[in-house]
Design a protein around this motif. Structure first.
Motif, mmCIF file in Angstrom:
data_model
loop_
_atom_site.group_PDB
_atom_site.id
_atom_site.type_symbol
_atom_site.label_atom_id
_atom_site.label_comp_id
_atom_site.label_asym_id
_atom_site.label_seq_id
_atom_site.Cartn_x
_atom_site.Cartn_y
_atom_site.Cartn_z
ATOM 1 N N VAL A 1 0.793 -1.155 -0.155
ATOM 2 C CA VAL A 1 -0.010 0.053 0.036
ATOM 3 C C VAL A 1 0.941 1.092 0.079
ATOM 4 C CG1 VAL A 1 -0.286 -0.135 2.480
ATOM 5 C CG2 VAL A 1 -1.682 1.244 1.277
ATOM 6 N N VAL A 2 0.589 1.915 -0.827
ATOM 7 C CA VAL A 2 1.219 3.523 -0.984
ATOM 8 C C VAL A 2 0.157 4.471 -0.401
ATOM 9 C CG1 VAL A 2 2.365 5.051 -2.239
ATOM 10 C CG2 VAL A 2 3.113 2.942 -2.663
ATOM 11 N N ILE A 3 0.390 5.267 0.413
ATOM 12 C CA ILE A 3 -0.481 6.208 0.817
ATOM 13 C C ILE A 3 0.122 7.597 0.335
ATOM 14 C CG2 ILE A 3 -1.489 7.376 3.071
ATOM 15 C CD1 ILE A 3 -0.424 4.377 3.840
ATOM 16 N N LEU B 1 7.190 6.656 15.068
ATOM 17 C CA LEU B 1 6.463 5.689 14.762
ATOM 18 C C LEU B 1 6.262 5.102 13.596
ATOM 19 C CD1 LEU B 1 3.217 7.506 16.452
ATOM 20 C CD2 LEU B 1 4.537 5.533 17.162
ATOM 21 N N PHE B 2 6.738 5.676 12.466
ATOM 22 C CA PHE B 2 7.048 5.120 11.315
ATOM 23 C C PHE B 2 8.068 3.866 11.170
ATOM 24 C CE2 PHE B 2 5.119 7.363 7.457
ATOM 25 C CZ PHE B 2 4.016 7.986 8.080
ATOM 26 N N LYS B 3 9.196 4.279 11.910
ATOM 27 C CA LYS B 3 10.195 3.507 12.121
ATOM 28 C C LYS B 3 9.968 2.370 12.806
ATOM 29 C CE LYS B 3 13.950 6.635 11.422
ATOM 30 N NZ LYS B 3 14.132 8.083 11.878
ATOM 31 N N LYS B 4 9.088 2.520 13.985
ATOM 32 C CA LYS B 4 8.781 1.471 14.800
ATOM 33 C C LYS B 4 7.915 0.407 14.138
ATOM 34 C CE LYS B 4 6.430 0.701 19.238
ATOM 35 N NZ LYS B 4 5.192 1.017 20.087
ATOM 36 N N ASN B 5 6.911 1.104 13.338
ATOM 37 C CA ASN B 5 6.067 0.189 12.649
ATOM 38 C C ASN B 5 6.511 -0.256 11.173
ATOM 39 O OD1 ASN B 5 3.782 -0.271 14.538
ATOM 40 N ND2 ASN B 5 4.191 1.906 14.542
ATOM 41 N N LYS B 6 7.776 -0.043 10.882
ATOM 42 C CA LYS B 6 8.244 -0.365 9.692
ATOM 43 C C LYS B 6 7.536 0.234 8.256
ATOM 44 C CE LYS B 6 10.677 -4.495 11.168
ATOM 45 N NZ LYS B 6 10.235 -4.297 12.732
ATOM 46 N N ALA B 7 6.972 1.469 8.279
ATOM 47 C CA ALA B 7 6.532 1.988 7.499
ATOM 48 C C ALA B 7 7.263 3.120 6.943
ATOM 49 C CB ALA B 7 5.250 2.802 7.796
ATOM 50 N N ASP B 8 7.555 3.114 5.444
ATOM 51 C CA ASP B 8 8.396 4.088 5.015
ATOM 52 C C ASP B 8 8.030 5.436 4.636
ATOM 53 O OD1 ASP B 8 10.290 1.990 4.811
ATOM 54 O OD2 ASP B 8 10.000 1.388 2.637
ATOM 55 N N TRP B 9 8.581 6.429 4.925
ATOM 56 C CA TRP B 9 8.285 7.894 4.582
ATOM 57 C C TRP B 9 9.007 8.169 3.090
ATOM 58 C CZ3 TRP B 9 10.121 12.843 7.438
ATOM 59 C CH2 TRP B 9 9.562 14.060 6.707
ATOM 60 N N LYS C 1 3.446 -4.016 3.563
ATOM 61 C CA LYS C 1 4.552 -3.102 3.340
ATOM 62 C C LYS C 1 3.967 -1.894 2.897
ATOM 63 C CE LYS C 1 8.839 -3.160 0.103
ATOM 64 N NZ LYS C 1 9.561 -2.395 1.007
ATOM 65 N N ALA C 2 4.229 -0.742 3.577
ATOM 66 C CA ALA C 2 3.744 0.457 3.320
ATOM 67 C C ALA C 2 4.369 1.565 3.133
ATOM 68 C CB ALA C 2 2.594 0.949 4.500
ATOM 69 N N ALA C 3 4.212 2.544 2.505
ATOM 70 C CA ALA C 3 5.020 3.645 1.984
ATOM 71 C C ALA C 3 3.976 4.839 2.193
ATOM 72 C CB ALA C 3 5.535 3.668 0.631
ATOM 73 N N CYS C 4 4.370 6.060 2.867
ATOM 74 C CA CYS C 4 3.421 7.206 2.803
ATOM 75 C C CYS C 4 4.386 8.282 2.131
ATOM 76 C CB CYS C 4 3.391 7.573 4.516
ATOM 77 S SG CYS C 4 2.502 9.258 4.714
#
Ligand code: NAI
Length: 468
Positions: A9-11, A104-112, A31-34
């Motif tokens: 998912v890409v947000i 929180l992004f790092k902790k939950n493994k989401a990419d900025w 696997k998410a990116a924002c």
């Protein structure tokens, strides 16, 4: 060659909708990116909205109390305003909050992914970084969370110098002598309150014949009376026709909506706060066949847009333009993607105006119930009869509970008074469990607290309020 990365998912957008979606996606193993182009995460709310405005509301409320109510309490001080320090503490707090989202992004493994995101066809999001470099993200799902921007008014050009929007009004270089606010909505009244408390004369020009449309009319009346007592002036039923800015100030023209002679007023700053509109500029919606509606909103059905695997949440879709609504959408859309279901009860999205007194409500207003032809009972309790409020010299306002006449189910709760923003959650929970007013009325509340007023109002539905 542009680099390509594949995500579940890409947000697009890193505000309360986008960042909560990214975090929830990470939690559920997607696997998410924002994609966010601002220098910091958090969107309008954290950077130039909810958070900085609350920082200034808090500081200015204390400043006004130090120059006023403190004397009643036997505390004599002569407060002196240090505006640069007030602005600095606001920026410091905002900085800590935006860093918190990164953590929180790092902790939950989401990419900025830093840069401006644009949909480039099914399953593709192109990101243009600040240095112009373009990369492409492959996405099984795309979530649009691009939020909103201030609405414009022809003839009133925002220059962020003399004519400002909510962003400019959070960073004025001085206390205005006379601030003219266009629009008696939540932004106009919150930011108008900030500058009024710091010493500005404030005039609010509103198109309708009442303030805060959407608020229960009885509360809106009490609210206007209270703000007027604080020195805010209102020109209701007034249509703004233009504003001329010079180096020194602004001349604003308006005419009565009902007809009559045009007027002008002069101020040194004008705040334009007439609502917000969905932000979809340059988003590439056409590449997946999405056409926003006439007002610019992306139409959705349970967050699904007309394009396969493209979803939309928050201000860019219908519903209240509130950070906490976007957060609810975020969790529900990601749970729908991951598990096949997700749900938001939009009737239970509370509204709050963080002025003094505060105004908070959830569920239906009396006007809405009348329009629906629904039979209801009313319970009411004034803060002037609440012991804690009395001790604290905060007796303005009341709580009103609306319950179904036949079943006693709570249909709406409306409060104006001290700390009601913190207390309305009690009714959100009660209503989520479809409580009757009697359930709240028979629940022991701590004494002495202002929260007793919420219980007493529920007791009032059956006519057995007690505290005085
Ligand atoms: P709003 O929709 O709350 O109020 C805008 C006001 O401007 C209305 O009263 C409207 O009648 C008036 N208006 C419209 N055109 C006008 C004109 N030409 N001349 C004079 N008056 C005119 O919009 P606002 O205050 O700009 O806020 C935007 C959004 O941000 C809202 O959805 C609001 O709920 C949200 N927000 C929420 C906050 C909170 O939850 N505490 C804080 C700030 C904003």
């Amino acid at each position: 060659m542009a680099e390509t990365t594949t995500y579940d998912v890409v947000i697009i957008g890193g505000g309360p909708g986008g960042y909560n979606a990214a975090i929830r996606a990470g939690q559920l193993g997607l696997k998410a990116a924002c994609v966010e182009s601002r220098a910091t995460l958090g969107g309008t709310c954290l950077n130039v909205g909810c958070m900085p405005s609350k920082a200034l509301l808090h500081a200015s409320e204390l400043f006004a109390a130090a120059g006023g109510e403190f004397a009643t309490l036997g505390i004599e001080v002569s407060p002196k305003l240090n505006l640069p320090q007030m602005m600095k503490q606001k920026a410091d707090s905002v900085g800590q909050l935006t860093k918190g989202i990164e953590f929180l992004f790092k902790k939950n493994k989401a990419d900025w992914v830093k840069g401006f995101g644009r949909i480039a066809g099914p399953g593709k999001v192109e990101v243009k970084a600040e240095d112009g470099a373009v990369s492409t993200l492959e996405a099984k799902h795309i979530v649009i969370a691009t939020g909103s921007e201030p609405s414009k008014l022809p003839g009133v050009e925002v220059d962020q110098q003399r004519i400002v929007d909510s962003t400019g009004a959070l960073s004025l270089p001085e206390v205005p002598k006379h601030l003219i606010v266009i629009g008696a909505g939540i932004i106009g009244l919150e930011l108008g309150s900030v500058w009024r408390r710091l010493g500005a004369q404030v005039t609010v020009v509103e198109y309708l014949d009442r303030i805060t449309p959407g608020m229960d009319a009885e509360l809106a009346k009490t609210f206007q009376r209270s703000l007027s007592k604080q020195g805010m002036e209102f020109k209701l039923g007034a249509k703004v026709t233009g504003a001329k800015a010079s180096k020194k100030g602004v001349e604003l023209s308006f005419e009565p909506v009902a007809g009559g002679a045009a007027e002008t007023i002069e101020g040194d700053y004008v705040l334009l706060a007439i609502g917000r509109r969905p932000y979809t500029e340059g988003l590439g919606l056409e590449t997946v066949g999405i056409t926003p509606d006439k007002r610019g909103f992306i139409e959705t059905d349970h967050f699904k847009t007309s394009a396969a695997n493209v979803w939309a949440i928050g201000d860019v879709t219908h519903g209240p333009m509130l950070a906490h609504k976007a957060e609810e959408d975020a969790v529900a859309v990601i749970e729908t993607i991951a598990r096949g279901y997700g749900h938001v009860d939009y009737n239970l999205v509370p509204s709050v105006v963080y002025t003094s007194p505060e105004v908070a409500w959830v569920g239906k207003t009396e006007e809405q119930l009348k329009e629906e032809g629904r039979a209801y009972k009313v319970g009411k309790f004034p803060f002037s009869a609440n012991s804690r409020a009395k001790i604290n010299h905060e007796t303005e306002g009341f709580v009103k509970v609306l319950a179904d006449a036949a079943t006693d189910e709570i249909l709406g709760a409306h409060a104006i008074g001290p700390s009601v923003s913190e207390m309305i959650g009690e009714y959100c929970v009660a209503m989520a469990f479809r409580a009757a007013s009697e359930d709240v009325a028979r629940t022991c509340h701590p004494h002495p607290t202002r929260s007793e007023a919420l219980r007493q109002a529920a007791m009032g539905v059956e006519g057995w309020t007690m505290q005085a």
